[in-house]
Design a protein around this motif. Sequence first.
Motif, short mmCIF file in Angstrom:
data_model
loop_
_atom_site.label_atom_id
_atom_site.label_comp_id
_atom_site.label_asym_id
_atom_site.label_seq_id
_atom_site.Cartn_x
_atom_site.Cartn_y
_atom_site.Cartn_z
N THR A 321 -37.53 -8.54 -37.97
CA THR A 321 -37.78 -7.13 -37.64
C THR A 321 -39.22 -6.75 -37.98
OG1 THR A 321 -37.15 -6.34 -39.83
CG2 THR A 321 -35.39 -6.57 -38.19
N PRO A 322 -39.75 -5.69 -37.38
CA PRO A 322 -41.10 -5.21 -37.75
C PRO A 322 -41.15 -4.79 -39.22
CG PRO A 322 -40.41 -4.24 -35.66
CD PRO A 322 -39.21 -4.94 -36.23
N GLN A 323 -40.04 -4.26 -39.77
CA GLN A 323 -40.03 -3.84 -41.17
C GLN A 323 -40.25 -5.04 -42.10
OE1 GLN A 323 -37.95 -3.01 -38.79
NE2 GLN A 323 -36.95 -1.01 -39.10
N TRP A 324 -39.61 -6.17 -41.77
CA TRP A 324 -39.78 -7.36 -42.61
C TRP A 324 -41.22 -7.88 -42.50
CZ3 TRP A 324 -38.59 -10.20 -46.53
CH2 TRP A 324 -38.95 -11.54 -46.58
N ARG A 325 -41.75 -7.89 -41.31
CA ARG A 325 -43.14 -8.35 -41.16
C ARG A 325 -44.09 -7.48 -41.97
NH1 ARG A 325 -41.90 -8.89 -35.54
NH2 ARG A 325 -42.94 -6.91 -35.13
N ASP A 326 -43.91 -6.18 -41.90
CA ASP A 326 -44.80 -5.27 -42.64
C ASP A 326 -44.69 -5.50 -44.14
OD1 ASP A 326 -45.62 -4.20 -40.26
OD2 ASP A 326 -44.29 -2.45 -40.36
N LEU A 327 -43.46 -5.74 -44.63
CA LEU A 327 -43.28 -5.97 -46.07
C LEU A 327 -44.06 -7.20 -46.51
CD1 LEU A 327 -40.09 -5.60 -48.19
CD2 LEU A 327 -41.38 -7.73 -48.30
N VAL A 328 -43.97 -8.29 -45.74
CA VAL A 328 -44.66 -9.53 -46.10
C VAL A 328 -46.18 -9.33 -46.03
CG1 VAL A 328 -45.04 -11.94 -45.47
CG2 VAL A 328 -42.73 -10.96 -45.37
N ILE A 329 -46.65 -8.68 -44.99
CA ILE A 329 -48.09 -8.50 -44.80
C ILE A 329 -48.69 -7.63 -45.91
CG2 ILE A 329 -49.84 -7.49 -43.28
CD1 ILE A 329 -48.05 -8.32 -40.91
N GLN A 330 -47.95 -6.61 -46.33
CA GLN A 330 -48.47 -5.68 -47.34
C GLN A 330 -48.34 -6.21 -48.75
OE1 GLN A 330 -46.43 -1.97 -46.61
NE2 GLN A 330 -47.21 -1.82 -44.50
N SER A 331 -47.23 -6.89 -49.08
CA SER A 331 -47.00 -7.32 -50.46
C SER A 331 -47.51 -8.73 -50.72
CB SER A 331 -45.51 -7.24 -50.80
OG SER A 331 -44.76 -8.08 -49.94
N SER A 332 -47.74 -9.52 -49.67
CA SER A 332 -48.26 -10.89 -49.85
C SER A 332 -49.30 -11.16 -48.78
CB SER A 332 -47.10 -11.90 -49.77
OG SER A 332 -47.55 -13.20 -50.06
N PRO A 333 -50.39 -10.40 -48.78
CA PRO A 333 -51.36 -10.44 -47.66
C PRO A 333 -52.08 -11.76 -47.50
CG PRO A 333 -52.23 -9.17 -49.50
CD PRO A 333 -50.81 -9.48 -49.85
N ASN A 334 -52.16 -12.57 -48.55
CA ASN A 334 -52.91 -13.83 -48.48
C ASN A 334 -52.02 -15.03 -48.14
OD1 ASN A 334 -55.36 -12.55 -49.16
ND2 ASN A 334 -54.82 -12.64 -51.35
N SER A 335 -50.75 -14.78 -47.87
CA SER A 335 -49.85 -15.88 -47.57
C SER A 335 -50.00 -16.33 -46.12
CB SER A 335 -48.40 -15.46 -47.82
OG SER A 335 -48.01 -14.44 -46.91
N VAL A 336 -49.60 -17.60 -45.86
CA VAL A 336 -49.59 -18.12 -44.50
C VAL A 336 -48.63 -17.33 -43.64
CG1 VAL A 336 -49.03 -20.13 -43.08
CG2 VAL A 336 -50.29 -20.44 -45.21
N ALA A 337 -47.49 -16.94 -44.21
CA ALA A 337 -46.51 -16.16 -43.47
C ALA A 337 -47.10 -14.85 -42.99
CB ALA A 337 -45.27 -15.91 -44.33
N ALA A 338 -47.86 -14.17 -43.85
CA ALA A 338 -48.47 -12.90 -43.45
C ALA A 338 -49.43 -13.10 -42.28
CB ALA A 338 -49.20 -12.28 -44.64
N LEU A 339 -50.20 -14.20 -42.33
CA LEU A 339 -51.15 -14.47 -41.24
C LEU A 339 -50.41 -14.71 -39.92
CD1 LEU A 339 -54.01 -15.14 -40.22
CD2 LEU A 339 -53.60 -17.51 -40.96
N LEU A 340 -49.35 -15.54 -39.97
CA LEU A 340 -48.63 -15.87 -38.73
C LEU A 340 -47.83 -14.69 -38.22
CD1 LEU A 340 -47.47 -19.53 -39.52
CD2 LEU A 340 -49.44 -18.76 -38.17
#
Length: 656
Positions: A321-340
């Motif tokens: 979901t977009p909500q899950w993507r936003d959570l990862v991007i905001q709370s773990s911005p330097n992760s590979v998952a956030a980038l992808l």
Amino acid sequence: MFKSKSRTCCEILVTALALVCWTLPTARGQVSTGTFTGTVADPSGASIPGATVTVTNEGTNVSVARHTGGDGIYTITDLQAGYYTLKAEASGFRALVNKHVELTVGFTQRIDFHLQVGAVTEEVTVEGEASPVDTETARMSELVTARQVANLPLNGRNVFQMIQLAPGAVNTTGLISEPGNRGFTTVVNGARVNMNGYQIDGVTDNGLSGGSNTQPSQDTIQEFRVDTENISAEYGNTVGAMTTMITKYGTNQLHGDAYEFLRNDKLDGREFFEDTRAPFRMNQFGGTLGGPIKRNKIFFFGSYEGERTRAPVNELVNVETPQWRDLVIQSSPNSVAALLYKDFPAPSPQGATTSLQDYVTNVSGNCSALDAGCLSGTYGIDPNSPFGQALLANRSLPMFGTISATASEFTKQQFYDGNQFSGRIDYQGDTNKVFGRYFFDRYSDPYYSPATNGGASAAFVALRRFTSPTHFDYPSLSIGWSHNFGPNVLNEARAGWTRGVGDVASNNSGVPQITFDTGEVEFGNYAGYPQIFHEEVFQYADIVTLTHNRHTFKMGAEVHRNYENSEFNVGRPSYEFLDSLAFAAGQVEAEAAGVDPGQIDQVTGQSLGNAHLSSNIRGWRNISFGAFVNDDWKVSPRLTLTLGLRYDLYTRHTDK
């Protein structure tokens, strides 16, 4: 003394073979041509030696004449498939003419003549009198005539689909992944798909991995024959079916056609369980033209066919979901998952979604509850980190759901997007017949992905803008020369070249293949892409056919020089994760990559060190050789024995 005896034996053997070749005078070549045979008799049934039998091709007006032997038997070989007029003449008898007799590929058509007493100038004419049953050979075969090729409905107009008309042939399309006939696979008599053999105009058309290289247009095919049992020793490299196909040739009449066939979902009905019709567009168009260059001598035939396919594929897939993507991007911005997640997001799911809590406890089932112990113990996430705190504070966050998504596609099973053309020249002389044919087929798909061609729905990476553009080329060249050494000896020489090019690219090779045990849509192209497969086969065959009285003796040899250049590896690694939460945490479950293991322990099978990433570029080379002898012995008009022996040699592959 021993050496002298050995040399003497060899000399005797060579002399005996030479005498056999000298004393057996006729020929029956039936790779891509046909033969007329039969007897000429008087009203009492007695044989008429020395009678003249003339056959004339009704399309090209080319005639061939032969005399009957002392037993009244005639044989006329190396004739193109088509309709013929046969005429038998003998001194003291009325001539007998049999018009519009069909001769088919690889077939020996028996036509007997019973002449009536009278003047030679008198003539009796009949039409189309021929036995519909093969009385000359013991093989089991299925003929697909020109009429069937032109009129039978074919899905995608793939002529190889008609192989399934033969006895013992089973349609295994969608069940077996071995190379077949561009969208179709056929098992014959239980043999594997890649054990079927193919010839076009007498030249082998098998790919090195099995299946047929060439996919000729339906409008260029004259007819073909499928042998399924008691196959002649002339054919090697097959234990399934042997399909012999001949292409159309020009005649004295200029003729051609133009066509377009289309399929459109606007004309289709809706599937019973579907709310809407699946989108599909297919246009197949082209034309042919054939005629004389020099009447009765030189002829041409050419064709062009194009196909355009637009077949978007619909798949029900699991996405974040977009909500899950936003959570990862905001709370773990330097992760590979956030980038992808940021650069390659999936479409938003439709309908009901699954919460983070339910995902961890029910979908992946890795924890009984989403708590600090679950995060630290299962996923290696610090509960006090910004990412850990965000997870614990959003247990009811919608995490993933399903969507009915669509991806573009230009190739689907037997449908493709490309062009093909072919050209053929024939020369018909008194003692020489020469033909040359060139065929070229090219198609591609810029949107190919494994999921759109039968793969798992999780491989529907086109939703994240990952595609694997494909490119295929299949050119081939065939040349044939038949020469009659007098009325009874025929030599057939054929040379051919086929090439198969199959390239699969990766539009974003910098992203590795990332998979999830829970089935969400993956990231990245398949780890084995890009890959290339380029193969070439150079071939030459020579066959001599001779007959003497009741024997038809045939011997020949063929040699193939095979090239296979490939690059297939998993140098781009793939990573497997327990679920999307482990992906966000960077906890890899497994990794695979193209590795040269270095030296291997022969006992344990384990690497002894020096393992490293490596390519898999190969340039395989080998030679295959085959030779055969075959004798059709007509013991009586009602009994024929076929005796054959074949030897095949396949040399070991060497890497260039």
